[in-house]
Design a protein around this motif. Structure first.
Motif, PDB file in Angstrom:
ATOM      1  N   ALA A 126      62.562  48.688  32.599  1.00  0.00           N
ATOM      2  CA  ALA A 126      62.189  49.931  32.821  1.00  0.00           C
ATOM      3  C   ALA A 126      61.200  50.337  33.843  1.00  0.00           C
ATOM      4  CB  ALA A 126      61.711  50.652  31.505  1.00  0.00           C
ATOM      5  N   SER A 127      60.151  49.550  34.017  1.00  0.00           N
ATOM      6  CA  SER A 127      59.160  49.750  34.882  1.00  0.00           C
ATOM      7  C   SER A 127      59.598  49.625  36.296  1.00  0.00           C
ATOM      8  CB  SER A 127      57.978  48.902  34.688  1.00  0.00           C
ATOM      9  OG  SER A 127      57.328  48.962  33.426  1.00  0.00           O
ATOM     10  N   CYS A 128      60.440  48.677  36.531  1.00  0.00           N
ATOM     11  CA  CYS A 128      61.206  48.304  37.842  1.00  0.00           C
ATOM     12  C   CYS A 128      62.139  49.748  38.191  1.00  0.00           C
ATOM     13  CB  CYS A 128      61.765  47.146  37.706  1.00  0.00           C
ATOM     14  SG  CYS A 128      62.501  46.685  39.513  1.00  0.00           S
ATOM     15  N   PHE A 129      62.873  49.992  37.146  1.00  0.00           N
ATOM     16  CA  PHE A 129      63.641  51.228  37.338  1.00  0.00           C
ATOM     17  C   PHE A 129      62.752  52.518  37.854  1.00  0.00           C
ATOM     18  CE2 PHE A 129      65.305  55.349  35.582  1.00  0.00           C
ATOM     19  CZ  PHE A 129      66.503  55.245  35.866  1.00  0.00           C
ATOM     20  N   VAL A 130      61.706  52.844  37.445  1.00  0.00           N
ATOM     21  CA  VAL A 130      60.843  53.936  37.624  1.00  0.00           C
ATOM     22  C   VAL A 130      60.123  53.653  39.161  1.00  0.00           C
ATOM     23  CG1 VAL A 130      58.756  55.286  37.209  1.00  0.00           C
ATOM     24  CG2 VAL A 130      60.413  54.613  35.388  1.00  0.00           C
ATOM     25  N   VAL A 131      60.064  52.318  39.431  1.00  0.00           N
ATOM     26  CA  VAL A 131      59.326  51.778  40.681  1.00  0.00           C
ATOM     27  C   VAL A 131      60.539  52.097  41.818  1.00  0.00           C
ATOM     28  CG1 VAL A 131      58.788  49.906  42.036  1.00  0.00           C
ATOM     29  CG2 VAL A 131      57.772  50.301  39.807  1.00  0.00           C
ATOM     30  N   THR A 132      61.761  51.834  41.409  1.00  0.00           N
ATOM     31  CA  THR A 132      62.629  52.241  42.720  1.00  0.00           C
ATOM     32  C   THR A 132      62.963  53.539  42.876  1.00  0.00           C
ATOM     33  OG1 THR A 132      64.476  51.788  40.940  1.00  0.00           O
ATOM     34  CG2 THR A 132      64.002  50.014  42.137  1.00  0.00           C
ATOM     35  N   ILE A 133      62.847  54.365  41.731  1.00  0.00           N
ATOM     36  CA  ILE A 133      62.980  56.018  41.784  1.00  0.00           C
ATOM     37  C   ILE A 133      61.722  56.368  42.916  1.00  0.00           C
ATOM     38  CG2 ILE A 133      62.645  58.202  40.672  1.00  0.00           C
ATOM     39  CD1 ILE A 133      63.804  56.899  38.306  1.00  0.00           C
ATOM     40  N   CYS A 134      60.556  55.795  42.547  1.00  0.00           N
ATOM     41  CA  CYS A 134      59.490  56.318  43.275  1.00  0.00           C
ATOM     42  C   CYS A 134      59.138  55.944  44.862  1.00  0.00           C
ATOM     43  CB  CYS A 134      58.035  56.004  42.595  1.00  0.00           C
ATOM     44  SG  CYS A 134      57.936  57.062  40.912  1.00  0.00           S
ATOM     45  N   THR A 135      59.988  54.768  44.939  1.00  0.00           N
ATOM     46  CA  THR A 135      60.031  54.227  46.474  1.00  0.00           C
ATOM     47  C   THR A 135      61.281  54.427  47.153  1.00  0.00           C
ATOM     48  OG1 THR A 135      60.915  52.174  45.487  1.00  0.00           O
ATOM     49  CG2 THR A 135      58.457  52.190  45.662  1.00  0.00           C
ATOM     50  N   ARG A 136      62.377  53.805  46.757  1.00  0.00           N
ATOM     51  CA  ARG A 136      63.473  54.155  47.486  1.00  0.00           C
ATOM     52  C   ARG A 136      64.183  55.380  47.359  1.00  0.00           C
ATOM     53  NH1 ARG A 136      62.539  51.475  50.819  1.00  0.00           N
ATOM     54  NH2 ARG A 136      64.901  51.602  51.740  1.00  0.00           N
ATOM     55  N   ALA A 137      64.166  56.138  46.250  1.00  0.00           N
ATOM     56  CA  ALA A 137      64.801  57.375  46.200  1.00  0.00           C
ATOM     57  C   ALA A 137      64.080  58.447  46.936  1.00  0.00           C
ATOM     58  CB  ALA A 137      64.914  57.850  44.808  1.00  0.00           C
ATOM     59  N   VAL A 138      62.778  58.237  46.786  1.00  0.00           N
ATOM     60  CA  VAL A 138      61.657  59.285  47.397  1.00  0.00           C
ATOM     61  C   VAL A 138      61.890  58.932  49.005  1.00  0.00           C
ATOM     62  CG1 VAL A 138      59.281  59.832  48.095  1.00  0.00           C
ATOM     63  CG2 VAL A 138      59.942  59.604  45.741  1.00  0.00           C
ATOM     64  N   THR A 139      62.032  57.667  49.452  1.00  0.00           N
ATOM     65  CA  THR A 139      62.308  57.567  50.809  1.00  0.00           C
ATOM     66  C   THR A 139      63.614  57.971  51.357  1.00  0.00           C
ATOM     67  OG1 THR A 139      61.298  55.369  50.648  1.00  0.00           O
ATOM     68  CG2 THR A 139      62.592  55.560  52.527  1.00  0.00           C
ATOM     69  N   ARG A 140      64.752  58.019  50.569  1.00  0.00           N
ATOM     70  CA  ARG A 140      66.120  58.614  50.793  1.00  0.00           C
ATOM     71  C   ARG A 140      65.775  60.021  51.133  1.00  0.00           C
ATOM     72  NH1 ARG A 140      70.248  55.437  46.971  1.00  0.00           N
ATOM     73  NH2 ARG A 140      70.233  53.355  48.243  1.00  0.00           N
ATOM     74  N   CYS A 141      65.077  60.617  50.102  1.00  0.00           N
ATOM     75  CA  CYS A 141      65.105  62.042  50.129  1.00  0.00           C
ATOM     76  C   CYS A 141      64.109  62.724  51.201  1.00  0.00           C
ATOM     77  CB  CYS A 141      64.512  62.714  48.744  1.00  0.00           C
ATOM     78  SG  CYS A 141      65.550  62.569  47.493  1.00  0.00           S
ATOM     79  N   ILE A 142      63.263  61.858  51.796  1.00  0.00           N
ATOM     80  CA  ILE A 142      62.701  62.153  53.173  1.00  0.00           C
ATOM     81  C   ILE A 142      63.468  62.806  54.050  1.00  0.00           C
ATOM     82  CG2 ILE A 142      61.195  61.290  55.126  1.00  0.00           C
ATOM     83  CD1 ILE A 142      59.751  59.620  53.073  1.00  0.00           C
ATOM     84  N   SER A 143      64.861  62.237  54.167  1.00  0.00           N
ATOM     85  CA  SER A 143      65.947  62.896  55.059  1.00  0.00           C
ATOM     86  C   SER A 143      66.006  64.151  54.929  1.00  0.00           C
ATOM     87  CB  SER A 143      67.257  62.202  55.267  1.00  0.00           C
ATOM     88  OG  SER A 143      67.784  62.514  53.822  1.00  0.00           O
ATOM     89  N   ILE A 144      65.747  64.986  53.789  1.00  0.00           N
ATOM     90  CA  ILE A 144      65.789  66.268  53.475  1.00  0.00           C
ATOM     91  C   ILE A 144      65.097  67.078  54.128  1.00  0.00           C
ATOM     92  CG2 ILE A 144      66.052  68.009  51.744  1.00  0.00           C
ATOM     93  CD1 ILE A 144      66.973  65.913  49.569  1.00  0.00           C
ATOM     94  N   PHE A 145      63.820  66.517  54.498  1.00  0.00           N
ATOM     95  CA  PHE A 145      62.579  67.070  55.471  1.00  0.00           C
ATOM     96  C   PHE A 145      62.981  67.062  56.521  1.00  0.00           C
ATOM     97  CE2 PHE A 145      60.661  65.873  51.236  1.00  0.00           C
ATOM     98  CZ  PHE A 145      59.845  67.030  51.023  1.00  0.00           C
ATOM     99  N   PHE A 146      64.063  66.378  57.298  1.00  0.00           N
ATOM    100  CA  PHE A 146      64.474  66.156  58.827  1.00  0.00           C
ATOM    101  C   PHE A 146      64.341  67.441  59.355  1.00  0.00           C
ATOM    102  CE2 PHE A 146      66.808  65.217  62.380  1.00  0.00           C
ATOM    103  CZ  PHE A 146      66.198  64.057  62.759  1.00  0.00           C
ATOM    104  N   VAL A 147      65.082  68.389  58.802  1.00  0.00           N
ATOM    105  CA  VAL A 147      65.410  69.642  59.754  1.00  0.00           C
ATOM    106  C   VAL A 147      64.254  70.235  59.585  1.00  0.00           C
ATOM    107  CG1 VAL A 147      66.650  72.068  59.800  1.00  0.00           C
ATOM    108  CG2 VAL A 147      67.809  69.513  59.267  1.00  0.00           C
ATOM    109  N   GLU A 148      63.453  70.410  58.677  1.00  0.00           N
ATOM    110  CA  GLU A 148      62.156  71.190  58.459  1.00  0.00           C
ATOM    111  C   GLU A 148      61.165  70.873  59.545  1.00  0.00           C
ATOM    112  OE1 GLU A 148      61.983  73.833  56.344  1.00  0.00           O
ATOM    113  OE2 GLU A 148      63.929  73.484  55.619  1.00  0.00           O
TER     114      GLU A 148
END
Length: 481
Positions: A23-45
């Motif tokens: 469960a801890s690793c699950f949250v770690v992957t959310i806060c690391t890999r998912a956040v990194t992927r969502c940085i592409s949403i800031f690309f145009v901004e």
């Protein structure tokens, strides 16, 4: 015998507190890999606010990914020498501060340092130790445990992509980064839950047979003679340095395994190809006329389907009939992702891009879940933490150069075709390389288990970050001693 107080266990417990680690690793992957992927949403901004081209803006995402993977061995080192708990807590604090500082950036150069470097180092300190901890707590259900843990990347992308887009609309990109910084601070809580694995102390002589005990004694005597650190003698500085040096060499002895070297080379091509779709899918969708909300929804689809790929592939490859074919399942998933990338240029509407997101997300989730499992099958649990550090380190340079190269191709050609084609062929080549290596090994292998991680086929000594030693039978699935 003199060493009767060794901590001896039969095998990883496959449950108990291990599910809390998952469960801890699950949250770690959310806060690391998912956040990194969502940085592409800031690309145009970022591109519009700072009035920069594709290539310069793409360096932000590249630096986050590159720094995370480049510093992965640092995360392994801190986790092995101090503790995984300390590494994850420290990394969570650094990543949170990096995102908060990024919300005050006044130029792309500021974002390179705060979002790219500081946040990337924080993610690196969290990611590798958390993944390695799952491997220490599971053996028989290792693929399933990793599938659940790594699915955090998919479910995090599914939830965060529309949320981040909504936050940008409400509070601008600065407010969205500030709130993401507070969210990522949850990594410190995950680190606090990373309890070191501990087992009941047993008398070694009362648990092992006579032959096994002699084998164990011989291994310990050989280690002592090589290190020149004799029991009962004062520890000299040169003796201590020799012991540390030999221990460091032993931690990275998996470099002598041909299977690992082939995997390492293939990862270089895999890492180049897999990052481009996550960076340029949203800009490509906007370029072909898809709305902002639907473009962010494509990222959500990638995330939720990735969850299914994580868990289903993890569960399937734990079955007895498929367990010995994990390697081939991994290379099939990589090859299918490459084929999906080759089809992107002909998909120029939202209804056509949805099937791409489904297929690419599924096989991306599959190979992400199988990568640590395949690495563990090749090097063994004893070297898993160090090997994962090297595997993620090999992602660094491709992650650094692939988005800017793709952006340069977009700037020069005016289309995304060349960028996605290069990404697809890179992943297909990675898969073909693994297939060729497997065929060559099958032709020349003279006996099963050619590249064993232990010279003794009967006894294997595992070490838990210098805290716990335990012995298991050197099988694919260790049996209780």
């Amino acid at each position: 015998m003199a060493e009767t107080n060794k901590v001896l266990v039969a095998a990883p417990p496959d449950g108990g507190w291990g599910w809390m680690i998952v469960a801890s690793c699950f949250v770690v992957t959310i806060c690391t890999r998912a956040v990194t992927r969502c940085i592409s949403i800031f690309f145009v901004e970022f591109q519009m606010h700072f009035a920069q081209d594709y290539s310069k803006t793409a360096w932000i995402h590249s630096l986050v990914d590159c720094t995370t993977m480049l510093c992965a061995p640092l995360g392994s080192f801190i986790g092995n020498r101090l503790s995984c708990r300390f590494a994850v807590v420290l990394g969570g604090f650094m990543a949170s501060m990096g995102l908060i500082l990024s919300s005050f950036a006044t130029s792309l150069e500021n974002l390179y340092l705060s979002l790219g470097v500081l946040t990337g180092i924080g993610f690196a300190l969290c990611y590798t130790p958390a993944i390695a901890m799952v491997g220490k707590y599971f053996c028989k259900r290792k693929s399933l445990a990793y599938g659940v843990a790594m699915s955090g990347s998919g479910i995090g992308t599914f939830i965060l992509a529309p949320v981040v887009q909504h936050l940008i609309e409400l509070y601008s990109w600065r407010g969205a980064l500030l709130l993401l910084g507070g969210f990522v601070a949850n990594l410190c809580v995950c680190g606090a839950l990373m309890r070191p694995i501990a087992f009941k102390e047993e008398q070694l002589s009362g648990t092992l047979s006579a032959d096994e005990e002699n084998t164990y004694n011989k291994q310990q005597n050989d280690l002592n003679s090589k290190s020149a650190c004799k029991p009962g003698q004062p520890i000299r500085t040169d003796c201590l340095n020799s012991c540390v040096f030999l221990q460091s060499l032993q931690e990275y002895s998996f470099f002598l395994m041909p299977d690992f070297m082939v995997l390492a080379v293939s990862i270089l091509f895999l890492a180049y190809g897999c990052s481009v779709p996550f960076v340029y899918l949203v800009p490509y969708a906007l370029n072909v006329g898809v709305s902002h909300q639907n473009s962010a929804f494509l990222m959500s689809i990638l995330g939720v389907i990735g969850i299914i790929g994580n868990i289903t592939f993890g569960w399937l490859t734990d079955r007895r009939c498929l367990k010995k074919y994990r390697y081939f399942c991994f290379l099939i998933a990589v090859g299918m992702d490459g084929l999906c990338c080759l089809l992107i240029p002909i998909l120029q509407s939202f209804p056509l891009l949805v099937p791409f997101s489904v297929l690419y997300g599924y096989f991306d989730g599959a190979y992400v879940a199988l990568l640590p499992v395949v690495t563990s099958d090749i090097v063994g649990t004893q070297y898993l933490s160090s090997a994962l550090g090297v595997v993620f380190f090999l992602h660094a340079i491709p992650y650094l150069i692939s988005p800017p190269i793709a952006g340069w191709l977009v700037d020069r050609k005016g289309t995304y075709t060349a960028a996605f084609m290069l990404s697809g062929f890179s992943m297909i080549f990675s898969s073909v390389l693994l297939v060729c290596a497997a065929l060559i090994k099958k032709c020349f292998r003279t006996r099963s288990g050619s590249y064993s991680t232990n010279s003794d086929p009967k006894l294997q000594i595992w070490t838990n970050t210098g805290e716990t030693e335990y012995c298991v039978a050197a099988d694919q699935e260790p049996k209780p001693v």
